[in-house]
Design an enzyme around this catalytic site. Structure first.
Site, PDB file in Angstrom:
ATOM      1  N   ARG A  36     -71.062   0.161 -13.556  1.00 28.07           N
ATOM      2  CA  ARG A  36     -70.654  -0.539 -14.939  1.00 28.07           C
ATOM      3  C   ARG A  36     -71.732  -1.418 -15.264  1.00 28.07           C
ATOM      4  NH1 ARG A  36     -65.323   1.190 -14.302  1.00 28.07           N
ATOM      5  NH2 ARG A  36     -65.266   3.384 -15.314  1.00 28.07           N
ATOM      6  N   SER A  82     -62.644   8.345  -1.657  1.00 27.49           N
ATOM      7  CA  SER A  82     -61.659   8.204  -2.643  1.00 27.49           C
ATOM      8  C   SER A  82     -60.484   9.146  -2.577  1.00 27.49           C
ATOM      9  CB  SER A  82     -62.572   8.172  -3.863  1.00 27.49           C
ATOM     10  OG  SER A  82     -61.758   7.752  -4.833  1.00 27.49           O
ATOM     11  N   ASN A 122     -54.854   7.786  -0.225  1.00 23.48           N
ATOM     12  CA  ASN A 122     -53.935   7.313   0.866  1.00 23.48           C
ATOM     13  C   ASN A 122     -52.628   7.304   0.750  1.00 23.48           C
ATOM     14  OD1 ASN A 122     -56.241   5.752   0.327  1.00 23.48           O
ATOM     15  ND2 ASN A 122     -56.364   5.134   2.428  1.00 23.48           N
ATOM     16  N   CYS A 123     -52.259   6.674  -0.336  1.00 24.74           N
ATOM     17  CA  CYS A 123     -50.709   6.278  -0.417  1.00 24.74           C
ATOM     18  C   CYS A 123     -50.015   7.683  -0.784  1.00 24.74           C
ATOM     19  CB  CYS A 123     -50.744   5.363  -1.706  1.00 24.74           C
ATOM     20  SG  CYS A 123     -51.830   4.121  -1.716  1.00 24.74           S
ATOM     21  N   ILE A 147     -74.131 -10.139   2.269  1.00 27.93           N
ATOM     22  CA  ILE A 147     -73.225  -9.521   2.888  1.00 27.93           C
ATOM     23  C   ILE A 147     -71.642  -9.773   2.525  1.00 27.93           C
ATOM     24  CG2 ILE A 147     -71.990  -8.147   5.007  1.00 27.93           C
ATOM     25  CD1 ILE A 147     -74.741  -8.447   6.272  1.00 27.93           C
ATOM     26  N   TYR A 172     -35.524  -4.788 -24.423  1.00 25.58           N
ATOM     27  CA  TYR A 172     -33.905  -4.183 -24.108  1.00 25.58           C
ATOM     28  C   TYR A 172     -33.536  -3.212 -24.987  1.00 25.58           C
ATOM     29  CZ  TYR A 172     -29.152  -4.397 -24.920  1.00 25.58           C
ATOM     30  OH  TYR A 172     -27.972  -3.994 -25.357  1.00 25.58           O
ATOM     31  N   LYS A 193     -29.390  -9.892 -21.594  1.00 23.43           N
ATOM     32  CA  LYS A 193     -29.647 -10.593 -20.612  1.00 23.43           C
ATOM     33  C   LYS A 193     -30.057  -9.764 -19.375  1.00 23.43           C
ATOM     34  CE  LYS A 193     -26.013 -13.870 -21.562  1.00 23.43           C
ATOM     35  NZ  LYS A 193     -24.603 -14.267 -20.990  1.00 23.43           N
TER      36      LYS A 193
HETATM   37  P1  FAD Z   1     -59.715   2.336   3.268  1.00 28.12           P
HETATM   38  O1  FAD Z   1     -59.177   2.929   2.136  1.00 28.12           O
HETATM   39  O2  FAD Z   1     -59.324   2.761   4.813  1.00 28.12           O
HETATM   40  O3  FAD Z   1     -61.203   2.987   3.660  1.00 28.12           O
HETATM   41  C1  FAD Z   1     -62.149   2.738   4.586  1.00 28.12           C
HETATM   42  C2  FAD Z   1     -63.140   3.861   4.551  1.00 28.12           C
HETATM   43  O4  FAD Z   1     -64.170   3.411   5.437  1.00 28.12           O
HETATM   44  C3  FAD Z   1     -62.456   4.915   5.643  1.00 28.12           C
HETATM   45  O5  FAD Z   1     -62.419   6.149   4.865  1.00 28.12           O
HETATM   46  C4  FAD Z   1     -63.292   4.893   6.736  1.00 28.12           C
HETATM   47  O6  FAD Z   1     -63.622   6.117   7.317  1.00 28.12           O
HETATM   48  C5  FAD Z   1     -64.744   4.102   6.204  1.00 28.12           C
HETATM   49  N1  FAD Z   1     -65.390   3.497   7.189  1.00 28.12           N
HETATM   50  C6  FAD Z   1     -64.896   2.784   8.244  1.00 28.12           C
HETATM   51  N2  FAD Z   1     -65.938   2.236   9.041  1.00 28.12           N
HETATM   52  C7  FAD Z   1     -67.072   2.917   8.719  1.00 28.12           C
HETATM   53  C8  FAD Z   1     -68.336   3.044   9.079  1.00 28.12           C
HETATM   54  N3  FAD Z   1     -68.857   2.205   9.856  1.00 28.12           N
HETATM   55  N4  FAD Z   1     -69.174   3.736   8.374  1.00 28.12           N
HETATM   56  C9  FAD Z   1     -68.832   4.625   7.313  1.00 28.12           C
HETATM   57  N5  FAD Z   1     -67.677   4.740   6.911  1.00 28.12           N
HETATM   58  C10 FAD Z   1     -66.667   3.852   7.562  1.00 28.12           C
HETATM   59  N6  FAD Z   1     -51.129   0.619  -0.064  1.00 28.12           N
HETATM   60  C11 FAD Z   1     -50.168   0.302  -1.150  1.00 28.12           C
HETATM   61  O7  FAD Z   1     -50.518  -0.563  -1.900  1.00 28.12           O
HETATM   62  N7  FAD Z   1     -49.282   1.263  -1.458  1.00 28.12           N
HETATM   63  C12 FAD Z   1     -48.892   2.427  -1.011  1.00 28.12           C
HETATM   64  O8  FAD Z   1     -48.018   3.091  -1.182  1.00 28.12           O
HETATM   65  C13 FAD Z   1     -49.706   2.565   0.426  1.00 28.12           C
HETATM   66  N8  FAD Z   1     -49.438   3.783   1.138  1.00 28.12           N
HETATM   67  C14 FAD Z   1     -50.267   3.799   2.079  1.00 28.12           C
HETATM   68  C15 FAD Z   1     -49.864   5.236   2.946  1.00 28.12           C
HETATM   69  C16 FAD Z   1     -50.666   5.653   3.892  1.00 28.12           C
HETATM   70  C17 FAD Z   1     -50.287   6.729   4.743  1.00 28.12           C
HETATM   71  C18 FAD Z   1     -51.946   4.659   4.168  1.00 28.12           C
HETATM   72  C19 FAD Z   1     -52.675   5.114   5.528  1.00 28.12           C
HETATM   73  C20 FAD Z   1     -52.071   3.514   3.739  1.00 28.12           C
HETATM   74  C21 FAD Z   1     -51.407   3.173   2.494  1.00 28.12           C
HETATM   75  N9  FAD Z   1     -51.444   2.057   1.813  1.00 28.12           N
HETATM   76  C22 FAD Z   1     -50.679   1.850   0.764  1.00 28.12           C
HETATM   77  C23 FAD Z   1     -52.445   1.229   2.170  1.00 28.12           C
HETATM   78  C24 FAD Z   1     -54.136   1.474   1.296  1.00 28.12           C
HETATM   79  O9  FAD Z   1     -54.162   2.546   1.529  1.00 28.12           O
HETATM   80  C25 FAD Z   1     -55.044   0.424   1.987  1.00 28.12           C
HETATM   81  O10 FAD Z   1     -54.590  -0.690   2.033  1.00 28.12           O
HETATM   82  C26 FAD Z   1     -56.178   0.823   1.280  1.00 28.12           C
HETATM   83  O11 FAD Z   1     -56.536   1.963   1.496  1.00 28.12           O
HETATM   84  C27 FAD Z   1     -57.429  -0.307   1.805  1.00 28.12           C
HETATM   85  O12 FAD Z   1     -58.797  -0.033   1.248  1.00 28.12           O
HETATM   86  P2  FAD Z   1     -59.862  -0.115   2.222  1.00 28.12           P
HETATM   87  O13 FAD Z   1     -61.080   0.143   1.363  1.00 28.12           O
HETATM   88  O14 FAD Z   1     -59.957  -1.506   2.902  1.00 28.12           O
HETATM   89  O15 FAD Z   1     -59.775   0.820   3.280  1.00 28.12           O
END
Ligand code: FAD
Length: 443
Positions: free
Chosen positions: A21, A38, A41-42, A277, A424, A432
């Site tokens: 964007r 994308s 996870n949740c 970085i 409300y 309240k």
């Molecule tokens: P991630 O989403 O984990 O993404 C990191 C990605 O990087 C991964 O796909 C990994 O394969 C890739 N990667 C890592 N190292 C490398 C490398 N060296 N080269 C290439 N790729 C790499 N949070 C909430 O707020 N509410 C919820 O309800 C919730 N429920 C969840 C339920 C589950 C089962 C899980 C597992 C997590 C949940 N979370 C929830 C947490 C939330 O998903 C994470 O906080 C969020 O996804 C973090 O984002 P991120 O980009 O840091 O890492």
């Protein structure tokens, strides 16, 4: 400008979309180790529990759509295995292309955190599962679909453990949850967590509290978990959910600085100590918004926001991340628990003096059908400054905690909460509102 993003889920995908964007011409490459980007996870526990029926709904963006919509060069099954900051290149191991180097002008790291697997006897058993991504989910889904799968042991009473205990129970399994500490769900204080624990038990989840797992023994189709005080529990499989650690092994020779638990250190612009970085998401250490200390809060909201901010800063906007307050919510069968800011344990650890108010109003006007009790706990300083809140109930828990979370973001006080004019009509609230009531009681 050429920007490389490592990790294609929460933080990484947000950064990519925001970058596009802000800069139509940038060459944006997103590397993801897994076959999927994308994904939700949740949503994974709810797909295993059959509330989400279609697997495709978990895949929020495909690499093709990300390319079509945002012109992002998405490379899946491509792991970044090293970074050379002097030549500004990353080393990639790709399923399709083997090993190669790619250069960058700016690099955004969002590698996330991975489930902790303690080095205990029997840990290598294929009956021990963890849950982070789509391949883990597919394995669990296959496991529970097996005709003879009737029972599960969940180890760890954090958000993922409790959500999984609920979902496995919902599909009819016999579930035992083993927790090492005296309470489940650490963001809550014991009396609030206790209500949620009771809801688990009322729905047939067996709880074993204050038990540390010492070993796993696989025998035939069963796995037995042994605990520190000599107990043994057997089931068809184990879900291990005892927490996560930053997935940062590939950064070890880069000169990037880490915190005491292996999190990447960043400043408020989400820059690491190495020029150009940036790092975001579960892998980074952040500032606790309430008390200013260093912490790590692995949640999707902060990861998404940080991804966006890192992209802003790659484009020179100078946006800052002001910290995480850990606003979180969980459904436990019929109940909802939600929390924001610091709890009593954190405030005591930090030596911050606080006052507590707990109120139990109805979720909406008691004369309108369907009103249910709601408990709100408010933590605040002598001058009224809000420090944290927790709520448990059947209905309207989310909006009350979100109101208070918003007030905390604006460094609000109990008096501010008392003044809030909230929506409300009898089906929704009371003249309240419970949030006003909590503040009146505290004042
Ligand atoms: P991630 O989403 O984990 O993404 C990191 C990605 O990087 C991964 O796909 C990994 O394969 C890739 N990667 C890592 N190292 C490398 C490398 N060296 N080269 C290439 N790729 C790499 N949070 C909430 O707020 N509410 C919820 O309800 C919730 N429920 C969840 C339920 C589950 C089962 C899980 C597992 C997590 C949940 N979370 C929830 C947490 C939330 O998903 C994470 O906080 C969020 O996804 C973090 O984002 P991120 O980009 O840091 O890492």
């Amino acid at each position: 400008k050429k920007v490389i993003i490592v990790g294609g889920v929460a933080g990484g995908a947000s950064a990519a979309a925001r970058l596009r964007r802000l800069d139509e011409a940038a060459h944006i490459i997103m590397f993801e180790r897994d076959p999927y980007i994308s994904f939700a996870n949740c949503g994974l526990p709810y797909y295993i529990g059959d509330s989400i029926k279609e697997r495709s709904k978990l895949l929020v963006q495909t690499p093709e759509a990300m390319h079509r919509r945002f012109n992002i060069d998405v490379r899946t099954e491509s792991e970044v295995i090293g970074i050379d900051p002097t030549t500004k290149t990353v080393l990639v191991r790709s399923k399709e292309r083997g090993e190669y180097r790619e250069s960058y002008d700016a690099l955004i790291l969002s590698p996330g955190a991975k489930p902790i697997r303690p080095n205990l006897p029997g840990i290598e058993s294929s009956r021990i599962h963890t849950l982070r991504n789509i391949p883990d989910t597919d394995r669990l889904k296959q496991r529970v679909a097996l005709e003879n799968t009737a029972s599960a042991i969940v180890i760890g009473g954090g958000f993922i453990g409790v959500e999984m205990a609920e979902n496995l129970r919902e599909i009819g399994l016999d579930v035992t949850l083993i927790e090492g500490g005296p309470q489940i769900l650490a963001p809550f204080d014991p009396e609030m967590a206790g209500v949620l624990a009771k809801e688990l038990e009322d729905h047939g989840v067996k709880l074993l509290m204050s038990q540390t797992v010492t070993s796993f023994i696989e025998q035939g189709n069963r796995i037995t978990v042994q605990t520190s005080d000599g107990r043994e529990v057997s089931a068809d499989f184990v879900l291990l959910a005892i927490g996560v650690k930053p997935d940062t092994a590939f950064l070890k020779d880069t000169g990037i600085e880490f915190g005491p638990r292996g999190h990447i250190l960043v400043n408020d612009k989400l820059e690491t100590n190495i020029p150009d970085i940036y790092a975001v998401g579960d892998a980074v250490e952040v500032v606790d918004f309430v008390n200013g200390s260093k912490t790590a809060i692995p949640l999707a909201g902060p990861a998404n926001k940080q991804g966006r901010i890192a992209a802003d800063n790659v484009c020179g906007l100078g946006t800052t991340y002001k910290g995480s307050q850990g606003t979180s919510i969980i459904k436990v069968f019929g109940l909802t628990g939600a929390a924001t800011g610091n709890n009593e344990r954190t405030l005591q650890r930090m030596g911050i003096p606080y006052h507590v108010t707990v109120v139990h109003p109805n979720s909406h006007a008691s004369y309108y059908p369907g009103a249910t009790p709601l408990s709100i706990k408010l933590l605040f300083q002598s001058d009224g400054t809000l420090l944290g809140a927790q709520a448990v109930g059947y209905d309207g828990v989310d909006k009350r905690i979100d109101d208070i979370a918003t007030a905390i973001r604006f460094r609000g006080t109990v008096a501010d909460l008392a003044e809030l004019e909230l929506a409300y009509a009898p089906p929704y609230s009371s003249a309240k509102d419970p949030v006003n009531m909590a503040a009146y009681t505290a004042e």
